[in-house]
Design an enzyme around this catalytic site. Structure first.
Site, PDB file in Angstrom:
ATOM      1  N   THR A 114      20.906  43.968   4.162  1.00 47.12           N
ATOM      2  CA  THR A 114      22.186  44.249   3.888  1.00 47.12           C
ATOM      3  C   THR A 114      22.799  43.850   5.042  1.00 47.12           C
ATOM      4  O   THR A 114      22.804  43.884   6.143  1.00 47.12           O
ATOM      5  CB  THR A 114      22.566  45.568   3.499  1.00 47.12           C
ATOM      6  OG1 THR A 114      23.877  45.791   3.132  1.00 47.12           O
ATOM      7  CG2 THR A 114      22.101  46.683   4.456  1.00 47.12           C
ATOM      8  N   HIS A 115      24.374  43.460   4.599  1.00 46.29           N
ATOM      9  CA  HIS A 115      25.379  42.929   5.741  1.00 46.29           C
ATOM     10  C   HIS A 115      26.502  44.105   5.820  1.00 46.29           C
ATOM     11  O   HIS A 115      27.363  43.832   6.465  1.00 46.29           O
ATOM     12  CB  HIS A 115      25.913  41.547   5.543  1.00 46.29           C
ATOM     13  CG  HIS A 115      24.957  40.562   5.499  1.00 46.29           C
ATOM     14  ND1 HIS A 115      23.854  40.278   6.405  1.00 46.29           N
ATOM     15  CD2 HIS A 115      24.720  39.566   4.636  1.00 46.29           C
ATOM     16  CE1 HIS A 115      23.226  39.244   6.139  1.00 46.29           C
ATOM     17  NE2 HIS A 115      23.836  38.716   4.778  1.00 46.29           N
TER      18      HIS A 115
ATOM     19  N   SER B 100      27.494  28.419  12.122  1.00 42.15           N
ATOM     20  CA  SER B 100      26.452  28.798  11.074  1.00 42.15           C
ATOM     21  C   SER B 100      27.072  29.142   9.846  1.00 42.15           C
ATOM     22  O   SER B 100      26.853  28.732   8.754  1.00 42.15           O
ATOM     23  CB  SER B 100      25.158  29.716  11.744  1.00 42.15           C
ATOM     24  OG  SER B 100      24.263  29.795  10.404  1.00 42.15           O
TER      25      SER B 100
ATOM     26  N   ARG C 257      23.314  38.011  16.870  1.00 38.14           N
ATOM     27  CA  ARG C 257      23.340  36.573  17.426  1.00 38.14           C
ATOM     28  C   ARG C 257      24.501  36.195  18.118  1.00 38.14           C
ATOM     29  O   ARG C 257      25.851  37.030  17.632  1.00 38.14           O
ATOM     30  CB  ARG C 257      23.001  35.673  16.287  1.00 38.14           C
ATOM     31  CG  ARG C 257      22.894  34.050  16.704  1.00 38.14           C
ATOM     32  CD  ARG C 257      22.739  33.222  15.361  1.00 38.14           C
ATOM     33  NE  ARG C 257      22.278  32.137  15.871  1.00 38.14           N
ATOM     34  CZ  ARG C 257      22.487  31.035  14.915  1.00 38.14           C
ATOM     35  NH1 ARG C 257      22.391  31.263  13.647  1.00 38.14           N
ATOM     36  NH2 ARG C 257      21.855  29.682  15.282  1.00 38.14           N
TER      37      ARG C 257
ATOM     38  N   LYS D 199      19.758  24.283  11.163  1.00 36.32           N
ATOM     39  CA  LYS D 199      19.382  23.761  12.611  1.00 36.32           C
ATOM     40  C   LYS D 199      18.603  24.557  13.264  1.00 36.32           C
ATOM     41  O   LYS D 199      17.532  24.311  13.961  1.00 36.32           O
ATOM     42  CB  LYS D 199      20.640  23.305  13.311  1.00 36.32           C
ATOM     43  CG  LYS D 199      20.536  22.574  14.228  1.00 36.32           C
ATOM     44  CD  LYS D 199      21.784  21.794  14.657  1.00 36.32           C
ATOM     45  CE  LYS D 199      21.515  20.731  15.651  1.00 36.32           C
ATOM     46  NZ  LYS D 199      22.717  20.031  16.043  1.00 36.32           N
TER      47      LYS D 199
ATOM     48  N   LYS E 264      24.270  35.290   9.041  1.00 35.57           N
ATOM     49  CA  LYS E 264      23.956  34.101   9.816  1.00 35.57           C
ATOM     50  C   LYS E 264      23.310  34.407  11.217  1.00 35.57           C
ATOM     51  O   LYS E 264      23.225  33.601  12.250  1.00 35.57           O
ATOM     52  CB  LYS E 264      25.149  33.070   9.972  1.00 35.57           C
ATOM     53  CG  LYS E 264      25.861  32.815   8.733  1.00 35.57           C
ATOM     54  CD  LYS E 264      24.923  32.830   7.447  1.00 35.57           C
ATOM     55  CE  LYS E 264      24.047  31.395   7.606  1.00 35.57           C
ATOM     56  NZ  LYS E 264      23.007  31.675   6.418  1.00 35.57           N
ATOM     57  N   SER E 265      22.654  35.752  11.360  1.00 38.03           N
ATOM     58  CA  SER E 265      22.320  36.014  12.566  1.00 38.03           C
ATOM     59  C   SER E 265      20.656  36.070  12.673  1.00 38.03           C
ATOM     60  O   SER E 265      20.057  36.601  13.714  1.00 38.03           O
ATOM     61  CB  SER E 265      22.659  37.483  12.833  1.00 38.03           C
ATOM     62  OG  SER E 265      24.437  37.488  12.757  1.00 38.03           O
ATOM     63  N   GLY E 266      20.166  35.581  11.763  1.00 34.30           N
ATOM     64  CA  GLY E 266      18.510  35.402  11.822  1.00 34.30           C
ATOM     65  C   GLY E 266      17.884  36.566  10.893  1.00 34.30           C
ATOM     66  O   GLY E 266      16.927  36.827  10.876  1.00 34.30           O
ATOM     67  N   THR E 267      18.745  36.814   9.593  1.00 32.41           N
ATOM     68  CA  THR E 267      18.072  37.605   8.718  1.00 32.41           C
ATOM     69  C   THR E 267      16.829  37.199   7.826  1.00 32.41           C
ATOM     70  O   THR E 267      16.018  38.043   8.110  1.00 32.41           O
ATOM     71  CB  THR E 267      19.601  38.044   7.407  1.00 32.41           C
ATOM     72  OG1 THR E 267      20.615  37.892   8.266  1.00 32.41           O
ATOM     73  CG2 THR E 267      19.064  39.350   6.901  1.00 32.41           C
TER      74      THR E 267
ATOM     75  N   TYR F  36      18.771  37.009  17.948  1.00 32.22           N
ATOM     76  CA  TYR F  36      18.374  35.740  17.573  1.00 32.22           C
ATOM     77  C   TYR F  36      17.817  34.766  18.834  1.00 32.22           C
ATOM     78  O   TYR F  36      16.743  34.324  18.929  1.00 32.22           O
ATOM     79  CB  TYR F  36      19.268  35.017  16.795  1.00 32.22           C
ATOM     80  CG  TYR F  36      19.191  33.612  16.456  1.00 32.22           C
ATOM     81  CD1 TYR F  36      19.092  33.216  15.048  1.00 32.22           C
ATOM     82  CD2 TYR F  36      19.056  32.322  17.208  1.00 32.22           C
ATOM     83  CE1 TYR F  36      18.716  32.258  14.444  1.00 32.22           C
ATOM     84  CE2 TYR F  36      18.867  31.289  16.887  1.00 32.22           C
ATOM     85  CZ  TYR F  36      18.590  31.186  15.328  1.00 32.22           C
ATOM     86  OH  TYR F  36      18.175  29.802  15.046  1.00 32.22           O
TER      87      TYR F  36
HETATM   88  P1  A3P Z   1      21.841  27.798  11.917  1.00 32.81           P
HETATM   89  O1  A3P Z   1      22.967  27.538  10.805  1.00 32.81           O
HETATM   90  O2  A3P Z   1      22.557  27.848  13.254  1.00 32.81           O
HETATM   91  O3  A3P Z   1      20.845  26.703  11.799  1.00 32.81           O
HETATM   92  P2  A3P Z   1      20.681  34.176   8.092  1.00 32.81           P
HETATM   93  O4  A3P Z   1      19.217  34.094   7.710  1.00 32.81           O
HETATM   94  O5  A3P Z   1      21.117  35.327   8.937  1.00 32.81           O
HETATM   95  O6  A3P Z   1      21.360  33.756   6.979  1.00 32.81           O
HETATM   96  O7  A3P Z   1      20.798  33.224   9.422  1.00 32.81           O
HETATM   97  C1  A3P Z   1      20.589  31.808   9.171  1.00 32.81           C
HETATM   98  C2  A3P Z   1      20.667  30.997  10.466  1.00 32.81           C
HETATM   99  O8  A3P Z   1      19.180  31.381  10.829  1.00 32.81           O
HETATM  100  C3  A3P Z   1      20.816  29.469  10.307  1.00 32.81           C
HETATM  101  O9  A3P Z   1      20.878  29.162  11.574  1.00 32.81           O
HETATM  102  C4  A3P Z   1      19.247  29.208  10.257  1.00 32.81           C
HETATM  103  O10 A3P Z   1      19.022  27.761  10.160  1.00 32.81           O
HETATM  104  C5  A3P Z   1      18.725  30.071  11.081  1.00 32.81           C
HETATM  105  N1  A3P Z   1      17.216  30.135  10.715  1.00 32.81           N
HETATM  106  C6  A3P Z   1      16.660  30.462   9.633  1.00 32.81           C
HETATM  107  N2  A3P Z   1      15.279  30.422   9.703  1.00 32.81           N
HETATM  108  C7  A3P Z   1      15.050  30.400  11.272  1.00 32.81           C
HETATM  109  C8  A3P Z   1      13.789  30.396  11.901  1.00 32.81           C
HETATM  110  N3  A3P Z   1      12.575  30.532  11.318  1.00 32.81           N
HETATM  111  N4  A3P Z   1      13.851  30.133  13.092  1.00 32.81           N
HETATM  112  C9  A3P Z   1      15.019  30.027  13.725  1.00 32.81           C
HETATM  113  N5  A3P Z   1      16.084  29.929  12.912  1.00 32.81           N
HETATM  114  C10 A3P Z   1      16.025  30.198  11.746  1.00 32.81           C
END
Ligand code: A3P
Length: 278
Positions: free
Chosen positions: A91-92, A122, A114, A238, A42-45, A179
């Site tokens: 990978t995580h 998230s 993040r 979001k 959930k860090s912007g992968t 992020y």
């Molecule tokens: P939120 O739940 O805060 O919206 P990951 O890809 O590591 O699983 O992280 C998912 C998080 O990144 C989610 O955060 C998701 O909405 C956000 N995310 C995915 N694509 C994005 C983008 N293009 N720009 C900004 N945030 C993005």
């Protein structure tokens, strides 16, 4: 349920992916041009994957190789091997469980982190949406689980370990992203990634990637693809910095800050919890 379904594999907690695939990450055979993308969940992968993919690709195509195809924790090596080079293996798992080839081949590693409050929120939503977690608890019940470490263990352990690894392994080729920096100035960060990957792309292309990868565009682009459940796109929720303010109570926030200070005393990491305010 109120409990999150996770599993212990060799002393660490993971989602219920096949244990042999999780174990297999450390023995993956890397290609010379593989890029490794590391993150706590959930860090912007997905976002950083897409930026890397487009930079390597050199044009904005919608011939999508979704991140999921190269998610080493759940996709067996035989399937990873079907993907054309250059691969962005993501990978995580913690550093010591990365492919052992990392030490010898020294591939380019992109590491994104993040702020933990937004990660907690998230991950809470993600945990409720992903069926394999069997979870429908409330945020107040989730937060202590997050702090203690559930799927993939503790966020604190993860970022502290990377901080040490980066400080002590100058010979590795690691790019640190956050992020919040990506949100604040996408072009600056896309340019950094481009320089790191060693591709020659112009500023127009960076602008193109910025638009192609902004939250709503990316969400729309993946709308009809995999990763949808009950009409909710699991990985695009979001996409903001500071949504934690809508979820943490004042008391939870103070509690979290106390734990953060105690756990991170030796850390030099700084996180932005909102944009343009602190
Ligand atoms: P939120 O739940 O805060 O919206 P990951 O890809 O590591 O699983 O992280 C998912 C998080 O990144 C989610 O955060 C998701 O909405 C956000 N995310 C995915 N694509 C994005 C983008 N293009 N720009 C900004 N945030 C993005």
């Amino acid at each position: 349920g109120k409990n999150i379904t996770v599993q212990d594999v060799d002393g660490r907690l993971y989602p219920s992916f096949k244990p042999e695939v999780i174990r297999g990450v450390s023995s993956l055979k890397l290609r010379d041009d593989d890029v490794i993308l590391c993150s706590f969940p959930k860090s912007g992968t997905h976002w950083s994957f897409e930026i890397c993919r487009l930079l390597l690709n050199g044009r904005l195509d919608i011939d999508i190789i979704p991140k999921g195809y190269l998610f080493a924790d759940a996709v067996p090596e035989s399937e990873l091997n079907e993907v054309n080079s250059p691969r962005i293996i993501n990978t995580h798992v913690r550093f010591d469980r990365l492919p052992s080839d990392v030490k010898t081949k020294k591939p380019k590693i992109v590491y994104i982190r993040r702020n933990p409050k937004d990660v907690a929120v998230s991950f809470y939503h993600h945990t409720r949406k992903m069926e394999h977690y069997h979870y429908d608890g409330k945020f107040k019940d989730y937060l202590p689980l997050f702090i203690g470490g559930v799927a993939y263990g503790s966020w604190f352990d993860y970022v502290l370990e990377w901080e040490t690894i980066i400080a002590n392994n100058q010979e590795l080729s690691i790019l640190e992203l956050t992020y919040e920096d990506l949100k604040e100035d996408p072009i600056r960060e896309i340019r950094r990634v481009s320089d790191f990957l060693g591709v020659q792309r112009n500023e127009d292309f960076f602008e193109g990637i910025k638009d192609f990868c902004n939250f709503s565009t990316m969400k729309g682009r993946f709308k009809d693809k995999m990763e949808i459940k009950d009409g909710h796109n699991i990985f695009y929720r979001k996409g903001e910095v500071g949504d934690w303010k809508n979820w943490f109570t004042v008391a939870q926030n103070e509690w979290f800050d106390r734990i953060y200070e105690k756990t991170m005393t030796d850390s030099k990491l700084k996180f932005k919890y909102t944009l343009n305010q602190d």
